[in-house]
Structure formats: structure tokens, C-alpha cells
Design a protein around this motif. Sequence first.
Motif, PDB file in Angstrom:
ATOM      1  N   SER A   1     -34.353  16.548  17.689  1.00  0.00           N
ATOM      2  CA  SER A   1     -33.360  16.701  16.505  1.00  0.00           C
ATOM      3  C   SER A   1     -34.184  17.393  15.464  1.00  0.00           C
ATOM      4  CB  SER A   1     -32.489  15.426  16.287  1.00  0.00           C
ATOM      5  OG  SER A   1     -33.530  14.488  15.731  1.00  0.00           O
ATOM      6  N   THR A   2     -35.533  16.532  15.120  1.00  0.00           N
ATOM      7  CA  THR A   2     -36.464  16.967  13.899  1.00  0.00           C
ATOM      8  C   THR A   2     -36.774  18.399  14.150  1.00  0.00           C
ATOM      9  OG1 THR A   2     -37.977  15.681  15.135  1.00  0.00           O
ATOM     10  CG2 THR A   2     -36.868  14.795  13.155  1.00  0.00           C
ATOM     11  N   LEU A   3     -37.147  18.635  15.376  1.00  0.00           N
ATOM     12  CA  LEU A   3     -37.708  20.071  15.842  1.00  0.00           C
ATOM     13  C   LEU A   3     -36.596  21.092  15.700  1.00  0.00           C
ATOM     14  CD1 LEU A   3     -39.924  21.950  17.124  1.00  0.00           C
ATOM     15  CD2 LEU A   3     -38.708  21.451  19.342  1.00  0.00           C
ATOM     16  N   VAL A   4     -35.291  20.920  15.837  1.00  0.00           N
ATOM     17  CA  VAL A   4     -34.320  21.705  15.537  1.00  0.00           C
ATOM     18  C   VAL A   4     -34.143  22.076  14.059  1.00  0.00           C
ATOM     19  CG1 VAL A   4     -31.814  22.390  15.504  1.00  0.00           C
ATOM     20  CG2 VAL A   4     -33.164  21.371  17.727  1.00  0.00           C
ATOM     21  N   LEU A   5     -34.122  20.973  13.251  1.00  0.00           N
ATOM     22  CA  LEU A   5     -33.996  20.913  11.936  1.00  0.00           C
ATOM     23  C   LEU A   5     -35.121  21.592  11.102  1.00  0.00           C
ATOM     24  CD1 LEU A   5     -32.670  20.002   9.142  1.00  0.00           C
ATOM     25  CD2 LEU A   5     -34.208  18.099   9.121  1.00  0.00           C
ATOM     26  N   ILE A   6     -36.434  21.341  11.667  1.00  0.00           N
ATOM     27  CA  ILE A   6     -37.505  22.207  11.282  1.00  0.00           C
ATOM     28  C   ILE A   6     -37.561  23.471  11.378  1.00  0.00           C
ATOM     29  CG2 ILE A   6     -40.083  22.346  11.103  1.00  0.00           C
ATOM     30  CD1 ILE A   6     -40.245  19.244  11.197  1.00  0.00           C
TER      31      ILE A   6
ATOM     32  N   GLY B   1     -29.966   3.636   8.786  1.00  0.00           N
ATOM     33  CA  GLY B   1     -30.055   5.040   9.508  1.00  0.00           C
ATOM     34  C   GLY B   1     -28.904   5.857   9.205  1.00  0.00           C
ATOM     35  N   PHE B   2     -27.724   5.698   8.905  1.00  0.00           N
ATOM     36  CA  PHE B   2     -26.617   6.305   8.360  1.00  0.00           C
ATOM     37  C   PHE B   2     -27.079   6.924   6.781  1.00  0.00           C
ATOM     38  CE2 PHE B   2     -24.107   5.271  11.625  1.00  0.00           C
ATOM     39  CZ  PHE B   2     -22.965   6.430  11.964  1.00  0.00           C
ATOM     40  N   ALA B   3     -27.403   6.059   6.102  1.00  0.00           N
ATOM     41  CA  ALA B   3     -27.602   6.275   4.694  1.00  0.00           C
ATOM     42  C   ALA B   3     -28.933   7.322   4.456  1.00  0.00           C
ATOM     43  CB  ALA B   3     -27.889   5.145   3.760  1.00  0.00           C
ATOM     44  N   LEU B   4     -29.858   7.079   5.298  1.00  0.00           N
ATOM     45  CA  LEU B   4     -31.038   7.995   4.930  1.00  0.00           C
ATOM     46  C   LEU B   4     -31.378   8.784   6.315  1.00  0.00           C
ATOM     47  CD1 LEU B   4     -33.638   4.968   3.986  1.00  0.00           C
ATOM     48  CD2 LEU B   4     -32.386   6.448   2.613  1.00  0.00           C
ATOM     49  N   GLY B   5     -30.634   8.972   7.113  1.00  0.00           N
ATOM     50  CA  GLY B   5     -30.832   9.693   8.133  1.00  0.00           C
ATOM     51  C   GLY B   5     -29.740  10.862   8.447  1.00  0.00           C
ATOM     52  N   ILE B   6     -28.498  10.128   8.973  1.00  0.00           N
ATOM     53  CA  ILE B   6     -27.298  11.104   9.379  1.00  0.00           C
ATOM     54  C   ILE B   6     -26.748  11.744   8.196  1.00  0.00           C
ATOM     55  CG2 ILE B   6     -25.035  10.941  10.356  1.00  0.00           C
ATOM     56  CD1 ILE B   6     -26.900   9.915  12.120  1.00  0.00           C
ATOM     57  N   ILE B   7     -26.543  11.248   7.069  1.00  0.00           N
ATOM     58  CA  ILE B   7     -26.008  11.649   5.839  1.00  0.00           C
ATOM     59  C   ILE B   7     -26.831  12.675   5.272  1.00  0.00           C
ATOM     60  CG2 ILE B   7     -24.951  11.169   3.539  1.00  0.00           C
ATOM     61  CD1 ILE B   7     -23.986   8.504   4.470  1.00  0.00           C
ATOM     62  N   PRO B   8     -28.062  12.448   5.263  1.00  0.00           N
ATOM     63  CA  PRO B   8     -28.952  13.533   4.553  1.00  0.00           C
ATOM     64  C   PRO B   8     -28.823  14.686   5.336  1.00  0.00           C
ATOM     65  CG  PRO B   8     -29.834  11.594   4.274  1.00  0.00           C
ATOM     66  CD  PRO B   8     -28.803  11.193   5.051  1.00  0.00           C
ATOM     67  N   ILE B   9     -28.643  14.690   6.622  1.00  0.00           N
ATOM     68  CA  ILE B   9     -29.185  15.808   7.622  1.00  0.00           C
ATOM     69  C   ILE B   9     -27.854  16.489   7.552  1.00  0.00           C
ATOM     70  CG2 ILE B   9     -28.472  14.655   9.629  1.00  0.00           C
ATOM     71  CD1 ILE B   9     -30.657  16.480  11.044  1.00  0.00           C
ATOM     72  N   ILE B  10     -26.712  15.664   7.414  1.00  0.00           N
ATOM     73  CA  ILE B  10     -25.319  16.713   7.357  1.00  0.00           C
ATOM     74  C   ILE B  10     -25.265  17.170   6.121  1.00  0.00           C
ATOM     75  CG2 ILE B  10     -22.731  16.214   7.470  1.00  0.00           C
ATOM     76  CD1 ILE B  10     -23.059  14.301   9.693  1.00  0.00           C
TER      77      ILE B  10
ATOM     78  N   ILE C   1     -25.935  20.292  14.858  1.00  0.00           N
ATOM     79  CA  ILE C   1     -26.437  20.001  16.439  1.00  0.00           C
ATOM     80  C   ILE C   1     -27.503  19.000  16.137  1.00  0.00           C
ATOM     81  CG2 ILE C   1     -27.159  20.733  18.698  1.00  0.00           C
ATOM     82  CD1 ILE C   1     -25.723  23.283  17.993  1.00  0.00           C
ATOM     83  N   ALA C   2     -28.542  19.244  15.409  1.00  0.00           N
ATOM     84  CA  ALA C   2     -29.469  18.288  15.238  1.00  0.00           C
ATOM     85  C   ALA C   2     -29.282  16.949  14.741  1.00  0.00           C
ATOM     86  CB  ALA C   2     -30.685  19.051  14.132  1.00  0.00           C
ATOM     87  N   ALA C   3     -28.150  16.794  13.814  1.00  0.00           N
ATOM     88  CA  ALA C   3     -27.621  15.695  13.403  1.00  0.00           C
ATOM     89  C   ALA C   3     -26.926  14.906  14.493  1.00  0.00           C
ATOM     90  CB  ALA C   3     -26.477  15.991  12.320  1.00  0.00           C
ATOM     91  N   LEU C   4     -26.443  15.578  15.168  1.00  0.00           N
ATOM     92  CA  LEU C   4     -25.775  14.874  16.361  1.00  0.00           C
ATOM     93  C   LEU C   4     -26.750  14.379  17.357  1.00  0.00           C
ATOM     94  CD1 LEU C   4     -22.618  14.586  17.480  1.00  0.00           C
ATOM     95  CD2 LEU C   4     -23.352  16.233  19.231  1.00  0.00           C
ATOM     96  N   ILE C   5     -27.645  14.962  17.686  1.00  0.00           N
ATOM     97  CA  ILE C   5     -28.800  14.545  18.634  1.00  0.00           C
ATOM     98  C   ILE C   5     -29.647  13.237  17.734  1.00  0.00           C
ATOM     99  CG2 ILE C   5     -30.884  15.191  19.818  1.00  0.00           C
ATOM    100  CD1 ILE C   5     -30.156  18.156  19.651  1.00  0.00           C
ATOM    101  N   PHE C   6     -29.947  13.438  16.528  1.00  0.00           N
ATOM    102  CA  PHE C   6     -30.586  12.366  15.877  1.00  0.00           C
ATOM    103  C   PHE C   6     -29.652  11.236  16.057  1.00  0.00           C
ATOM    104  CE2 PHE C   6     -31.655  10.112  12.050  1.00  0.00           C
ATOM    105  CZ  PHE C   6     -33.044  10.080  12.181  1.00  0.00           C
ATOM    106  N   TYR C   7     -28.327  11.257  15.685  1.00  0.00           N
ATOM    107  CA  TYR C   7     -27.323  10.131  15.870  1.00  0.00           C
ATOM    108  C   TYR C   7     -27.585   9.380  17.416  1.00  0.00           C
ATOM    109  CZ  TYR C   7     -22.918   7.618  16.441  1.00  0.00           C
ATOM    110  OH  TYR C   7     -22.054   6.637  16.601  1.00  0.00           O
ATOM    111  N   PHE C   8     -27.673   9.945  18.363  1.00  0.00           N
ATOM    112  CA  PHE C   8     -27.855   9.808  19.617  1.00  0.00           C
ATOM    113  C   PHE C   8     -29.398   8.900  19.707  1.00  0.00           C
ATOM    114  CE2 PHE C   8     -24.247  12.343  20.955  1.00  0.00           C
ATOM    115  CZ  PHE C   8     -23.435  11.342  21.425  1.00  0.00           C
ATOM    116  N   GLY C   9     -30.185   9.710  19.156  1.00  0.00           N
ATOM    117  CA  GLY C   9     -31.378   9.144  19.057  1.00  0.00           C
ATOM    118  C   GLY C   9     -31.681   7.647  18.389  1.00  0.00           C
ATOM    119  N   LEU C  10     -31.042   7.849  17.244  1.00  0.00           N
ATOM    120  CA  LEU C  10     -30.838   6.374  16.448  1.00  0.00           C
ATOM    121  C   LEU C  10     -30.313   5.276  17.318  1.00  0.00           C
ATOM    122  CD1 LEU C  10     -31.762   5.982  13.608  1.00  0.00           C
ATOM    123  CD2 LEU C  10     -29.223   6.263  13.062  1.00  0.00           C
ATOM    124  N   GLY C  11     -29.023   5.645  18.140  1.00  0.00           N
ATOM    125  CA  GLY C  11     -28.689   4.637  19.044  1.00  0.00           C
ATOM    126  C   GLY C  11     -29.384   4.109  20.134  1.00  0.00           C
ATOM    127  N   PHE C  12     -30.324   4.947  20.668  1.00  0.00           N
ATOM    128  CA  PHE C  12     -31.299   4.591  21.889  1.00  0.00           C
ATOM    129  C   PHE C  12     -32.310   3.774  21.002  1.00  0.00           C
ATOM    130  CE2 PHE C  12     -29.170   7.596  24.676  1.00  0.00           C
ATOM    131  CZ  PHE C  12     -29.029   6.869  25.861  1.00  0.00           C
TER     132      PHE C  12
END
Length: 420
Positions: A148-153, A77-86, A109-120
Amino acid sequence: MEFLDKMVLQQSAHHMVLLKYLLVLTLIIFYCYAGLLLGSTFLSLFYKLKSKKLEDSNNSIFSKMLIDLVTFNKSVGFALGIIPIISASFCYAQLLHKTGLDLPEFILIAALIFYFGLGFVYLYKFRMKKNKSSWYFGIISTVLLAVSTLVLIGSTQLAIDSENWKNQNDIISIVLSARTIFSYLHFVVFSLLSASLFFLYKYFRNNSEEEFPSELLRVYSRNQSLKIGLVSVIILPALVLIYIFLKPISSLSFNFFGYAVLALISLLVISVFLYVMIKENKTAYGSKALFFLVLFISIMVIKDQFAFDTATKKHFVVLASEYEEYQKKVQEEFGLLVETINGADIFNGKCVACHQFDKKLVGPPYNETLPKYEGKKEALVQFILNPVKINPDYPPMASQGLKPSEAEAVADYILSTYKK
Ligand code: HEC
């Protein structure tokens, strides 16, 4: 929100090209991973709720298998999700520097939301493993991932749309623009398609039956994923077409259309694979279909990047010239700027009003005064820098405010010229 803007390093035109490649790569990685995660979480939740309602175990096990698809390892999740979005946020901060756009911050902000999403997602999975009530964790994680993906897109869409840079620079209008919504819809359908294809790939690769506790479940999960895949692959082309028609004119180019056609072709290939899998009752084409799906999303990202290129052409010229100025300043600071000091230019600019070589003007002709400086250039330079009263027939000469290097250059010039 301009703190990212303060961190921006000045970029040359070449670096900006490199940054764009980096951006493409990070977005491809992120969309592949986030699509799979969102799709599998959503489907898992869907079958979880279905099993709750029908009280049957097949749906419940299917739901568990779905959430296991991409959550095998937390660091993924970090390697393929958080790091790329940051990284994407930093790339945009550099590329859109001076546009006044806040979208790099929106992506953070999207990255932060994604991080919590991943946690859940992980909470949801662990509670499900322990057979505790888990569906609300599923809902929270799906919503967080979706937001989070909506904000990114939305942000990447605003980046393309240079005409609306000024009047859409806030999260709400980004997220609610028609283009964002369609672009997002096609991401959602893409995520369902990728989850179903990945499911077929993961559990049916070897046609082994050990993974499944019962033949019934095997057939059920296979049919469900084939069905979801087929429906998604039929809807997707329509969404892609609408999305293209909604593109701002300023971002359209020939390449853009070329890539759109390629994207549609790869969808066609996927649908053929799915059709064969259903028809021949074989699931061995899962990996091939997945390959074309990655191809599809890569093309979509590259295609958007062409639109971004076209939309930001003007802005990059601004950035490039700013970089040149910046570089000059740095060179001056470190004394690296080699100024070409030309004695003749200084003479023509500063001395010619009062001096000629053979005629008396305000000052004496050089042909009279320079012979005494022959071999004494230092003394001449000193006189030019700090003139003193010499000849009673002339008024005193005012200091000309030259730098030592300039005085030396003009001394060289007049000394070597007066003899000719
Ligand atoms: C506003 C008029 C004016 C300008 C401009 C001017 N000078 Fe002079 N310069 C004079 C005058 C007047 C004298 C005579 C001063 C004296 O003898 O006390 C003089 C004298 C000189 C002398 C003779 C000094 C000597 O030992 O007899 C030199 C050499 C000279 N100027 C070089 C220059 C150079 C080089 C520049 C351009 C960077 C320059 N001047 C610009 C008015 C000017």
C-alpha cells in the motif's frame, strides 16, 4: 476509473493553494505513522523469525515489544493512517482534475490495502500475545503495508512527473519506475530508523528497568535498536541524494534543492545523537532524535510538494480559467451576472445601418420620429420590440430581436441623444 473525477468541485486558485497545504499535512501525518507501523511490524517479524530459529526468548520478547510500539489503540490506525490517505486521494482528485490521471483512484486502492494490512497487524499481535503461531500473520501484514505504501509513493511520484502523465498512467509502470523504487527504498529505511528511534524513546526514556524482565534483554534490545538506527541513518543520505538526481527536470526548482540540503542536515543531527547514545551509553536523546526525524520527513514531503507545484503550474492555469467560466455560468443561472447593457453600443451595432438622427436612410431620421415619443418611453420600447407599420413612405421595420432590457437601454439612448 473516473468516478472521483465526477465528484470534483470547481476550485478557485486560492482554494487550490489551500488544498495543497492540506495535502502536505495529510502526507506528513501518514508517512510518520505508516513508517513507524511498517518499520515496527517488519522488525517484530524479523526478531520473531529469529527467535523461532534460535529458540531463545529474548528475541521473542523483543519482537513483542516492537509490535506494541504503535498498536496501543485501534483508533490510532484510523486517525493517522486511513483518514489521511483517503484525504490525500481526494486532494489529488481535485488538484489533478482534467489531467486524465487515475492516481487518486490508485491511492484509494492503497488505502484499502493499508486497511487490510492494519487488520493483519492486530491479528498478528493478538496471536502473539496468546502465544499462538503468528509469524505468517506478520508476513501478510508486512507485505500488505509495504504494497500500500509503495502504491501511494508511486502515485505521488507520478503527480510530480508531468512529462510522464500520459505514458505512466497505470499501477504497474508507476510502481516500477526507477524514481518510485528509490523513493520507496528511502521510505523503507526511514521506517526502520523511526521504529528504532521510537523504541529507544518509548522504553528507555526514563532509564527505568521495570519494563524489562531481564537486564540481558534490556541491553540486547537497546543495542539492536541503536545498531538498526545507526545503519539506517548512514544509508539514508545516499538514498536521498540518488532520489534527487532522479527527479524530472520539469519539477526542479531552487527551493527543492534548499529543502534537500535541510533534509540532509537533519539526518546528520540524528546520526550525531545516535553516536552520542552509543558512545556515552545513554539513551536519553531518543526524543530529540525523533523530533529531527519528523522534521526530516516533513521536509521531504514539502520538498516533493515544491516539485509538484513546479510540475503542475501549467495545469493549474487551466483549472483556474475553467473555474472562472464555471462561476460565470452559475452567476447567470442565478441571475447574479450584472450585464452592463449599453444603449449606445446597441444603437451602433443594430440600428445605425438604417437610422441616423438627422438623415433619412432606410428608416426615417430619429429627429422626425422621436418627438412623438417624448414622455412615452414605454410606447417606444414596445415599437422597438414589435415594430408595426406606420409611415407609408417607408417599408415596414423588421423586428431587431432585442431583449426588453436592451430595447429600454437603446430607447433611453436615442431619446436623450436626438435633442442634442
Ligand atoms: C433594416 C433597417 C432598420 C433597422 C436595422 C432598424 N430600423 Fe427602425 N425603422 C426602419 C424603417 C423602414 C422604419 C419606418 C417604419 C414605418 O414607418 O413603418 C423604422 C422606424 C423606426 C422608428 C420610428 C417609429 C415611428 O413610430 O415612426 C423608430 C423609433 C425606430 N425605427 C427605431 C429603431 C431602433 C431603435 C433600431 C435599432 C434597435 C432600429 N429602428 C433598427 C428600419 C430599420
